[in-house]
Design an enzyme around this catalytic site. Sequence first.
Site: not given
Ligand code: GLC
Length: 554
Positions: A208, A272
């Site tokens: 994340d 991500e």
């Molecule tokens: C990432 C996740 C999202 C979350 C954010 C904070 O972007 O995909 O859903 O709100 O991180 O953890």
Amino acid sequence: MTITPWWRDAVVYQIYPRSWADSDGDGIGDLPGITARLPHLAELGVDAVWLSPFYTSPQHDAGYDVADYRDVDPIFGTLDDFDVLAARAHELGLRIVVDIVPNHSSSEHAWFKAALTSPPGSPERARYVFRDGRGASGAEPPNNWVSMFGGPAWTRVTEPDGTPGQWYLHLFDTSQPDFDWSNPQVHDELEDVLRFWLDRGVDGFRIDVAHGLVKADGLPDTDLGLDAANDATALAPMWDQPGVHDIYRRWRRLVDSYARSGEDADRILCAEAWVLPGEALARYVRSDELHQSFNFEHLMTPWLADDQRAAISRSLAQAASVGAPQTWVLSNHDVVRHASRLGFPQQPGLRRMEGIGADDPQPDAALGLRRARAATTVMLALPGSAYLFQGEELGLPEATGLPDDARQDPTFARTNGVSPGRDGCRVPVPWESDAPSFGFGPGERSWLPQPAEFGDLAVDRQRRVPESTLELYTALLDLRRRHRLGRGELTWLDGYPDEVIAFRTTSADGAVTVLANLGAAPVDLPPGATVIASSAPLRPDGALGTDQTVWLLA
Ligand code: GLC
């Protein structure tokens, strides 16, 4: 014989645990619910499952606010339930990828609670980013950063003696304090969390906010805020700092030390990282770093043939420049579902859409679904690995009519409703059209209300129904596997109108020609071609219609 590791062409299905299947009727999905429904994924034909967070959490950001990284939140079940789920998945030939949230914890995490009861300058505070405020009395935040969810990125604490005190950084909600990754304890702790889940048999991690962990020295003010991740020319002080790569080199060594043998050897890491340009993103997947990173540039590319061709070519070249496979993704839990996103007029330029409110312009549902099916039919023929988001195999649209009081994404509250937030893509999945909560669970209600039109899209209305979206996905995944398209090479084909995306993917096990018509005029298929898959029925004259993709043996 050379072995191709599984992840290079894997199709990974994202389960958002609170919205997939509810076993106990409380309206929130859970791990036993997932286990019971796993055969759906085996039948669909995916290779792996990625589970969004199910860890102990106050759920202020739907579990992306983790209070205990080594346990399961009671709303989702227990660690034993996880073990049963993982064992069942492996039995069905599905690998399990879990989410790791290393940028921030929950404010309910034991470390953060200890930080609040400890003085400024203490080792407890040094695990997070605490700073004195600016101004004579420290009443101004330490810098001008804003939260991704709206409002300032800093919150002031009250010291144990009752006086107004230091500020802590949170790039997301106030309940998500950022860790300080210059502190070796943070490294050790998160690596230990990786080991905990590797020891339980997981096959990988989705990381994340992978581009956010390291902040620029001195935490300088910036004019680059929310959209900084989309800015190709300037580096925002909170994103994509060079130091993140050292972290991932260590993580790679760690997961490599857990390698098994054969095709299944690798446990993987997928970032991500909302990082542009693609050359910067490619640095995350150098051979000694992560295995994959999500290709959000492609996700944000409008449904226009020139833009699509350019994004695909660029993506493939960038991944190839570091020897990594590319990944493809059209929907996830943070963006408007592609069946709705593509139901708007398409204009050049990258755009991330995060929610549609009832008062916003509404997508054309039929057009969106037709294009979504065409776009997926392109995506699943591309070399590399693909990620699917739960419910897209049913053609689910974004739920745009959610009442304000049902919305739970912190973005909605922190922007005072200016941004509708991401709840619209997170609505529980319909399984049975005539059951309470459309078979999501035994209860009447689900944590977000399901729109009435979900009934017709339920799994039982689509399974073995020719031309349903579910049958299209199942057929594409089967053909993709048989022809090993994910391991193929892409060649662009000449001789078609500009509005047609035309390419051939060739692997050692087969080849398909892909034609996607994004123009208004029908396009004749090459003489003698055999259509093996089509995103919509062909026109009566046998030509390819607008917003339609076919796979051909030609
Ligand atoms: C990432 C996740 C999202 C979350 C954010 C904070 O972007 O995909 O859903 O709100 O991180 O953890």
